[in-house]
Design a protein around this motif. Sequence first.
Motif, mmCIF file in Angstrom:
data_model
loop_
_atom_site.group_PDB
_atom_site.id
_atom_site.type_symbol
_atom_site.label_atom_id
_atom_site.label_comp_id
_atom_site.label_asym_id
_atom_site.label_seq_id
_atom_site.Cartn_x
_atom_site.Cartn_y
_atom_site.Cartn_z
ATOM 1 N N ASN A 120 0.841 -1.193 0.000
ATOM 2 C CA ASN A 120 0.000 0.000 0.000
ATOM 3 C C ASN A 120 0.876 1.242 0.000
ATOM 4 O O ASN A 120 2.076 1.190 0.291
ATOM 5 N N ILE A 121 0.255 2.355 -0.378
ATOM 6 C CA ILE A 121 0.920 3.658 -0.337
ATOM 7 C C ILE A 121 0.140 4.539 0.624
ATOM 8 O O ILE A 121 -1.070 4.708 0.478
ATOM 9 N N ARG A 122 0.822 5.069 1.604
ATOM 10 C CA ARG A 122 0.166 5.977 2.555
ATOM 11 C C ARG A 122 0.805 7.354 2.493
ATOM 12 O O ARG A 122 1.985 7.503 2.137
ATOM 13 N N TRP A 156 4.690 10.375 0.261
ATOM 14 C CA TRP A 156 4.079 9.095 -0.084
ATOM 15 C C TRP A 156 5.046 8.002 0.348
ATOM 16 O O TRP A 156 6.231 8.023 -0.025
ATOM 17 N N PHE A 157 4.565 7.062 1.143
ATOM 18 C CA PHE A 157 5.393 5.966 1.629
ATOM 19 C C PHE A 157 4.863 4.649 1.055
ATOM 20 O O PHE A 157 3.702 4.296 1.274
ATOM 21 N N ALA A 158 5.709 3.955 0.305
ATOM 22 C CA ALA A 158 5.353 2.627 -0.197
ATOM 23 C C ALA A 158 5.680 1.618 0.893
ATOM 24 O O ALA A 158 6.799 1.603 1.425
ATOM 25 N N GLU A 159 4.708 0.781 1.235
ATOM 26 C CA GLU A 159 4.885 -0.187 2.308
ATOM 27 C C GLU A 159 4.548 -1.597 1.834
ATOM 28 O O GLU A 159 3.626 -1.792 1.040
ATOM 29 N N GLY A 186 12.013 -2.928 -9.848
ATOM 30 C CA GLY A 186 11.540 -3.766 -10.936
ATOM 31 C C GLY A 186 10.133 -4.276 -10.741
ATOM 32 O O GLY A 186 9.702 -5.199 -11.435
ATOM 33 N N MET A 187 9.368 -3.685 -9.806
ATOM 34 C CA MET A 187 8.001 -4.114 -9.523
ATOM 35 C C MET A 187 6.989 -2.996 -9.743
ATOM 36 O O MET A 187 5.862 -3.074 -9.282
ATOM 37 N N SER A 188 7.423 -1.922 -10.394
ATOM 38 C CA SER A 188 6.586 -0.752 -10.694
ATOM 39 C C SER A 188 6.269 0.095 -9.477
ATOM 40 O O SER A 188 5.465 1.031 -9.570
ATOM 41 N N PHE A 189 6.874 -0.191 -8.323
ATOM 42 C CA PHE A 189 6.612 0.617 -7.134
ATOM 43 C C PHE A 189 7.086 2.057 -7.343
ATOM 44 O O PHE A 189 6.394 3.016 -6.987
ATOM 45 N N GLY A 190 8.300 2.192 -7.899
ATOM 46 C CA GLY A 190 8.838 3.529 -8.119
ATOM 47 C C GLY A 190 7.975 4.332 -9.077
ATOM 48 O O GLY A 190 7.734 5.519 -8.864
ATOM 49 N N ASN A 191 7.508 3.688 -10.134
ATOM 50 C CA ASN A 191 6.652 4.367 -11.104
ATOM 51 C C ASN A 191 5.339 4.813 -10.469
ATOM 52 O O ASN A 191 4.835 5.903 -10.755
ATOM 53 N N ARG A 192 4.797 3.988 -9.585
ATOM 54 C CA ARG A 192 3.551 4.349 -8.913
ATOM 55 C C ARG A 192 3.746 5.537 -7.983
ATOM 56 O O ARG A 192 2.895 6.432 -7.905
ATOM 57 N N LEU A 193 4.862 5.567 -7.281
ATOM 58 C CA LEU A 193 5.153 6.706 -6.406
ATOM 59 C C LEU A 193 5.300 7.987 -7.227
ATOM 60 O O LEU A 193 4.766 9.042 -6.855
ATOM 61 N N LEU A 194 6.036 7.893 -8.330
ATOM 62 C CA LEU A 194 6.261 9.068 -9.169
ATOM 63 C C LEU A 194 4.947 9.568 -9.758
ATOM 64 O O LEU A 194 4.698 10.782 -9.803
#
Length: 311
Positions: free
Chosen positions: A154-156, A208-211, A243-251
């Motif tokens: 999740n992203i909080r 935004w924190f990816a957890e 490599g899991m699209s987490f960075g792209n989602r945060l951006l």
Amino acid sequence: MNTNHIPLVRGIRRFNRFYTNMLGLLDKHMLNSDFSLSEARVLYEIGQIDDCTSKKLIEELKIDPGYLSRIIKNFEKQGLTYRIKSTEDGRLYHLYLTDQGREILTKLEESSDQQIYQMIVQLQGDNQNELLEGMQRIENALSGESIASGDKFNIRTELRPGDVGYLIHLHGWIYAEECSYNHVFEGYVCKTFYDFFQNYDSQKDRFWFAEVNGKIVGAIAIVGHADKKAQLRWFILHPKFRGMSFGNRLLNEAIQYCGEKGYHNVFLETTEDQRTAIKMYMKKGFRKVAEHKNQTWGKDLVEQTYELNLL
């Protein structure tokens, strides 16, 4: 074995043969030394594991206990390691490197670094990054620490006590490990957060924190400025979760927020060695507008500024 998996199994075995040949792992001795691959790895782990014991080595290396015992006895005969009985459990012995052991391990590490350098030095920067990202994806897919079907991502945006301290730790650790930045860089990161919180305003600034399973694995932030300008800051992602699209989602979250807040322009500052991140920025429309040299973080760098116009 299910016949549907045969192409995958053969493809993985083919890659294993290729990579073991590249590293010379089939040779009896590692890196022109007197040590086998297993011996070199045991020596490395003794130097790395806190309060190292045979039990910890067996768990880490999945090595046969009898074989490990013979390796350790041989190390002790050569004066490379020694053991001290645990004060808490008389059945356990902690393993340590002698000065000679540390000297040999340092030489092995230097030889290994040089070997890998010779493999990648002919690759262009983008190919180097793609190679590293591919290896990280393999590690993520096969290790228990990568996100699995039962893991919760999740992203909080709520800012909690301890969040910023952990981000400072991530920056200091990752940039030292991957880029050889020194302690001055970590001090710089501390100061940027200190300056930020002098004027923090939740109405114009956001994190935004990816957890994964409640643990922070990445983050990004937007800092509002005057004249409808915003700054993208502290964009970071733990290596095991790339490599899991987490960075792209945060951006994407950060850029979308800037549009919703009516910011006309978003800028960020980075260094030219952050090629993967820069590629992401440019795909979103950021363009380089300035650069200057920086020699304060332990190496020669070029700091760069990128801007994105939202109008």
